[in-house]
Structure formats: C-alpha cells, structure tokens
Write a protein that holds these residues in place. Structure first.
Motif, PDB file in Angstrom:
ATOM      1  N   SER A 154       0.824  -1.213   0.000  1.00 48.95           N
ATOM      2  CA  SER A 154       0.000   0.000   0.000  1.00 48.95           C
ATOM      3  C   SER A 154       0.856   1.261   0.000  1.00 48.95           C
ATOM      4  O   SER A 154       0.333   2.360   0.160  1.00 48.95           O
ATOM      5  CB  SER A 154      -0.936  -0.005   1.203  1.00 48.95           C
ATOM      6  OG  SER A 154      -0.175  -0.015   2.394  1.00 48.95           O
ATOM      7  N   GLY A 155       2.158   1.106  -0.148  1.00 52.01           N
ATOM      8  CA  GLY A 155       3.043   2.253  -0.181  1.00 52.01           C
ATOM      9  C   GLY A 155       3.577   2.655   1.183  1.00 52.01           C
ATOM     10  O   GLY A 155       4.373   3.567   1.297  1.00 52.01           O
ATOM     11  N   GLY A 156       3.146   1.971   2.220  1.00 53.76           N
ATOM     12  CA  GLY A 156       3.617   2.268   3.564  1.00 53.76           C
ATOM     13  C   GLY A 156       4.905   1.525   3.866  1.00 53.76           C
ATOM     14  O   GLY A 156       5.480   0.867   3.005  1.00 53.76           O
ATOM     15  N   PRO A 157       5.329   1.591   5.116  1.00 52.74           N
ATOM     16  CA  PRO A 157       6.588   0.939   5.488  1.00 52.74           C
ATOM     17  C   PRO A 157       6.490  -0.588   5.562  1.00 52.74           C
ATOM     18  O   PRO A 157       7.504  -1.262   5.596  1.00 52.74           O
ATOM     19  CB  PRO A 157       6.897   1.524   6.867  1.00 52.74           C
ATOM     20  CG  PRO A 157       5.565   1.933   7.411  1.00 52.74           C
ATOM     21  CD  PRO A 157       4.740   2.337   6.217  1.00 52.74           C
ATOM     22  N   GLN A 158       5.268  -1.117   5.584  1.00 55.70           N
ATOM     23  CA  GLN A 158       5.106  -2.570   5.674  1.00 55.70           C
ATOM     24  C   GLN A 158       4.123  -3.069   4.623  1.00 55.70           C
ATOM     25  O   GLN A 158       3.206  -2.346   4.214  1.00 55.70           O
ATOM     26  CB  GLN A 158       4.602  -2.970   7.059  1.00 55.70           C
ATOM     27  CG  GLN A 158       5.618  -2.680   8.152  1.00 55.70           C
ATOM     28  CD  GLN A 158       5.099  -3.110   9.503  1.00 55.70           C
ATOM     29  OE1 GLN A 158       4.013  -2.732   9.903  1.00 55.70           O
ATOM     30  NE2 GLN A 158       5.890  -3.903  10.207  1.00 55.70           N
ATOM     31  N   LEU A 159       4.325  -4.304   4.208  1.00 54.37           N
ATOM     32  CA  LEU A 159       3.413  -4.975   3.290  1.00 54.37           C
ATOM     33  C   LEU A 159       2.362  -5.726   4.088  1.00 54.37           C
ATOM     34  O   LEU A 159       2.645  -6.235   5.166  1.00 54.37           O
ATOM     35  CB  LEU A 159       4.165  -6.007   2.449  1.00 54.37           C
ATOM     36  CG  LEU A 159       5.349  -5.558   1.635  1.00 54.37           C
ATOM     37  CD1 LEU A 159       6.024  -6.773   1.005  1.00 54.37           C
ATOM     38  CD2 LEU A 159       4.914  -4.584   0.571  1.00 54.37           C
ATOM     39  N   ALA A 160       1.183  -5.851   3.527  1.00 52.91           N
ATOM     40  CA  ALA A 160       0.159  -6.717   4.103  1.00 52.91           C
ATOM     41  C   ALA A 160       0.286  -8.079   3.426  1.00 52.91           C
ATOM     42  O   ALA A 160       0.394  -8.161   2.197  1.00 52.91           O
ATOM     43  CB  ALA A 160      -1.228  -6.141   3.877  1.00 52.91           C
ATOM     44  N   VAL A 161       0.300  -9.131   4.221  1.00 54.57           N
ATOM     45  CA  VAL A 161       0.385 -10.490   3.699  1.00 54.57           C
ATOM     46  C   VAL A 161      -0.824 -11.252   4.230  1.00 54.57           C
ATOM     47  O   VAL A 161      -1.057 -11.289   5.438  1.00 54.57           O
ATOM     48  CB  VAL A 161       1.684 -11.201   4.150  1.00 54.57           C
ATOM     49  CG1 VAL A 161       1.758 -12.600   3.557  1.00 54.57           C
ATOM     50  CG2 VAL A 161       2.915 -10.386   3.774  1.00 54.57           C
ATOM     51  N   GLN A 162      -1.600 -11.817   3.311  1.00 56.67           N
ATOM     52  CA  GLN A 162      -2.767 -12.613   3.690  1.00 56.67           C
ATOM     53  C   GLN A 162      -2.539 -14.046   3.227  1.00 56.67           C
ATOM     54  O   GLN A 162      -2.211 -14.270   2.065  1.00 56.67           O
ATOM     55  CB  GLN A 162      -4.033 -12.072   3.041  1.00 56.67           C
ATOM     56  CG  GLN A 162      -4.351 -10.651   3.413  1.00 56.67           C
ATOM     57  CD  GLN A 162      -5.491 -10.087   2.585  1.00 56.67           C
ATOM     58  OE1 GLN A 162      -5.718 -10.483   1.445  1.00 56.67           O
ATOM     59  NE2 GLN A 162      -6.224  -9.150   3.166  1.00 56.67           N
ATOM     60  N   ILE A 163      -2.723 -14.971   4.139  1.00 50.84           N
ATOM     61  CA  ILE A 163      -2.568 -16.398   3.832  1.00 50.84           C
ATOM     62  C   ILE A 163      -3.909 -17.077   4.099  1.00 50.84           C
ATOM     63  O   ILE A 163      -4.446 -16.971   5.201  1.00 50.84           O
ATOM     64  CB  ILE A 163      -1.487 -17.055   4.706  1.00 50.84           C
ATOM     65  CG1 ILE A 163      -0.130 -16.357   4.569  1.00 50.84           C
ATOM     66  CG2 ILE A 163      -1.389 -18.553   4.429  1.00 50.84           C
ATOM     67  CD1 ILE A 163       0.572 -16.583   3.263  1.00 50.84           C
ATOM     68  N   LEU A 164      -4.441 -17.761   3.095  1.00 52.18           N
ATOM     69  CA  LEU A 164      -5.672 -18.541   3.252  1.00 52.18           C
ATOM     70  C   LEU A 164      -5.321 -19.980   2.963  1.00 52.18           C
ATOM     71  O   LEU A 164      -4.829 -20.315   1.886  1.00 52.18           O
ATOM     72  CB  LEU A 164      -6.759 -18.070   2.293  1.00 52.18           C
ATOM     73  CG  LEU A 164      -8.022 -18.935   2.249  1.00 52.18           C
ATOM     74  CD1 LEU A 164      -8.740 -18.920   3.605  1.00 52.18           C
ATOM     75  CD2 LEU A 164      -8.942 -18.465   1.148  1.00 52.18           C
ATOM     76  N   THR A 165      -5.519 -20.846   3.943  1.00 55.22           N
ATOM     77  CA  THR A 165      -5.281 -22.269   3.749  1.00 55.22           C
ATOM     78  C   THR A 165      -6.601 -22.991   4.013  1.00 55.22           C
ATOM     79  O   THR A 165      -7.307 -22.671   4.970  1.00 55.22           O
ATOM     80  CB  THR A 165      -4.139 -22.784   4.645  1.00 55.22           C
ATOM     81  OG1 THR A 165      -3.922 -24.161   4.361  1.00 55.22           O
ATOM     82  CG2 THR A 165      -4.401 -22.590   6.120  1.00 55.22           C
ATOM     83  N   MET A 166      -6.936 -23.933   3.130  1.00 52.96           N
ATOM     84  CA  MET A 166      -8.227 -24.616   3.255  1.00 52.96           C
ATOM     85  C   MET A 166      -8.242 -25.900   2.430  1.00 52.96           C
ATOM     86  O   MET A 166      -7.320 -26.167   1.672  1.00 52.96           O
ATOM     87  CB  MET A 166      -9.349 -23.676   2.786  1.00 52.96           C
ATOM     88  CG  MET A 166      -9.195 -23.239   1.335  1.00 52.96           C
ATOM     89  SD  MET A 166     -10.366 -21.978   0.821  1.00 52.96           S
ATOM     90  CE  MET A 166     -11.778 -22.967   0.414  1.00 52.96           C
ATOM     91  N   LYS A 167      -9.304 -26.657   2.589  1.00 54.94           N
ATOM     92  CA  LYS A 167      -9.513 -27.848   1.758  1.00 54.94           C
ATOM     93  C   LYS A 167      -9.916 -27.401   0.356  1.00 54.94           C
ATOM     94  O   LYS A 167     -10.592 -26.389   0.203  1.00 54.94           O
ATOM     95  CB  LYS A 167     -10.607 -28.728   2.363  1.00 54.94           C
ATOM     96  CG  LYS A 167     -10.218 -29.282   3.714  1.00 54.94           C
ATOM     97  CD  LYS A 167     -10.766 -30.688   3.857  1.00 54.94           C
ATOM     98  CE  LYS A 167     -10.394 -31.267   5.199  1.00 54.94           C
ATOM     99  NZ  LYS A 167      -9.096 -31.877   5.225  1.00 54.94           N
ATOM    100  N   LYS A 168      -9.490 -28.170  -0.669  1.00 52.69           N
ATOM    101  CA  LYS A 168      -9.884 -27.854  -2.036  1.00 52.69           C
ATOM    102  C   LYS A 168     -11.397 -28.022  -2.158  1.00 52.69           C
ATOM    103  O   LYS A 168     -11.963 -28.974  -1.613  1.00 52.69           O
ATOM    104  CB  LYS A 168      -9.197 -28.818  -3.014  1.00 52.69           C
ATOM    105  CG  LYS A 168      -7.750 -28.576  -3.233  1.00 52.69           C
ATOM    106  CD  LYS A 168      -7.249 -29.555  -4.281  1.00 52.69           C
ATOM    107  CE  LYS A 168      -5.770 -29.703  -4.282  1.00 52.69           C
ATOM    108  NZ  LYS A 168      -5.326 -30.746  -5.223  1.00 52.69           N
ATOM    109  N   PRO A 169     -12.047 -27.150  -2.900  1.00 57.25           N
ATOM    110  CA  PRO A 169     -13.479 -27.307  -3.129  1.00 57.25           C
ATOM    111  C   PRO A 169     -13.756 -28.548  -3.960  1.00 57.25           C
ATOM    112  O   PRO A 169     -12.967 -28.943  -4.793  1.00 57.25           O
ATOM    113  CB  PRO A 169     -13.881 -26.048  -3.888  1.00 57.25           C
ATOM    114  CG  PRO A 169     -12.680 -25.179  -3.975  1.00 57.25           C
ATOM    115  CD  PRO A 169     -11.495 -25.959  -3.492  1.00 57.25           C
ATOM    116  N   GLY A 170     -14.907 -29.100  -3.726  1.00 56.24           N
ATOM    117  CA  GLY A 170     -15.356 -30.221  -4.547  1.00 56.24           C
ATOM    118  C   GLY A 170     -14.959 -31.487  -4.022  1.00 56.24           C
ATOM    119  O   GLY A 170     -14.930 -32.552  -4.175  1.00 56.24           O
TER     120      GLY A 170
END
Length: 170
Positions: A154-170
C-alpha cells in the motif's frame, strides 16, 4: 462506530495507560486488560522485560486480532510463515485458516520466502500473478488442500500479507 475502529481506539487507550509506568508488568497488563473490558473487548496483553507492549490479543466472534499473535493450535505444520512477520489476525476459514500479517520486507523477498517455505514443505506452486502493480498472488496445492497468499504493497513501510489455507473445493 464499527467494531474495528472501536477496537483500535480502545487498544490505543490501553497502550497509553501502559506508558504511565510505575507499576510492575503484571499490574500494568491487568490495568490495560481491565480498560479494554470496560469497552466490551476481551483482550490479553503481554509486556516484555523492558515494560513495552510485546503482544496484544483481542478475541472476536470470528477469530483473533491483535499484535504479534501466535498461530492457533491445529494450524497446519506444513504452512510455515516467516518469523519476521507480525501476525495481526487469525480466523477460521472453510476447512482452514485466514491469517493476516505485516512484513517489512520487499514484495520480491516475501514472494521468494513463501515459494521457498512452501516448496520445502511439499507444496506445489499452481498459480502466480501480479493483479496490479501493488498486489501479487501466489497459490499452492498439496494433498486435498490449497493455500493462497496475497501480498499487498500500500506504499507504507510494511506490506500486508494474507494467507488462506483450506480444503480444495469439490
């Protein structure tokens, strides 16, 4: 006022109380937690040896938010996150977890670290894209599970990191 802004304001007030000093760490932690409770917030505060706020954990109906959080019991051991990341939020997701963290590293360094960590733990990279100049997404699969990482600058001093872990759909 939204829960998030109320939480931030209460947390700021609690941290200001911490700056008052004079008491031992346990007493100061208890004061901060009591102040948060006055506003309906279930907070757990820990101070370091110097009396500075080390961690803040606020439990919500949908997960935990705060500063320097630990991963919850049951978090997959083969999803290894960088020690340098400041975990700010952990919530259950469909058969997994959503983790939000901050990193002081560059986008390239974070992507490289994620690739290395996941492939070293048996994950296969299945997707990579830079959807915008300030956002990258990388995806992995293993067994019947999938994990996606979004890195947002976002241009700030830190990056945002999002981690999503889950079962595969279907």
């Amino acid at each position: 006022m939204t829960f998030s802004s109320k939480t931030v304001l209460t947390l700021c007030a609690a941290l200001l109380l911490a700056a008052c000093g004079g008491d031992n760490a346990e007493t100061r932690e208890a004061k901060m937690e009591k102040e948060a409770k006055k506003h309906g917030i279930d907070a757990d505060v820990s101070l370091d040896d110097d009396g500075n706020v080390e961690t803040v954990e606020i439990k919500t109906g949908s997960g935990t938010v705060g500063r320097n959080l630990n991963l919850p019991d049951g978090f997959p051991s083969d999803v290894v996150l960088a020690d340098s990341w400041q975990i700010m939020s952990v919530a259950p997701a469909a058969g997994g977890y959503m983790v939000q963290a901050l990193s002081s590293d560059s986008v390239d360094a974070v992507v490289s670290e994620i690739r290395s960590s996941f492939t070293d733990n048996g994950w296969t990279e299945v997707a990579f894209e830079q959807t915008a100049p300030n956002m990258s997404r990388i995806g992995f699969e293993k067994d019947d599970r999938m994990t996606n990482a979004n890195i947002i600058n976002s241009g700030g001093p830190q990056l945002a990191v999002q981690i999503l872990t889950m079962k595969k759909p279907g």
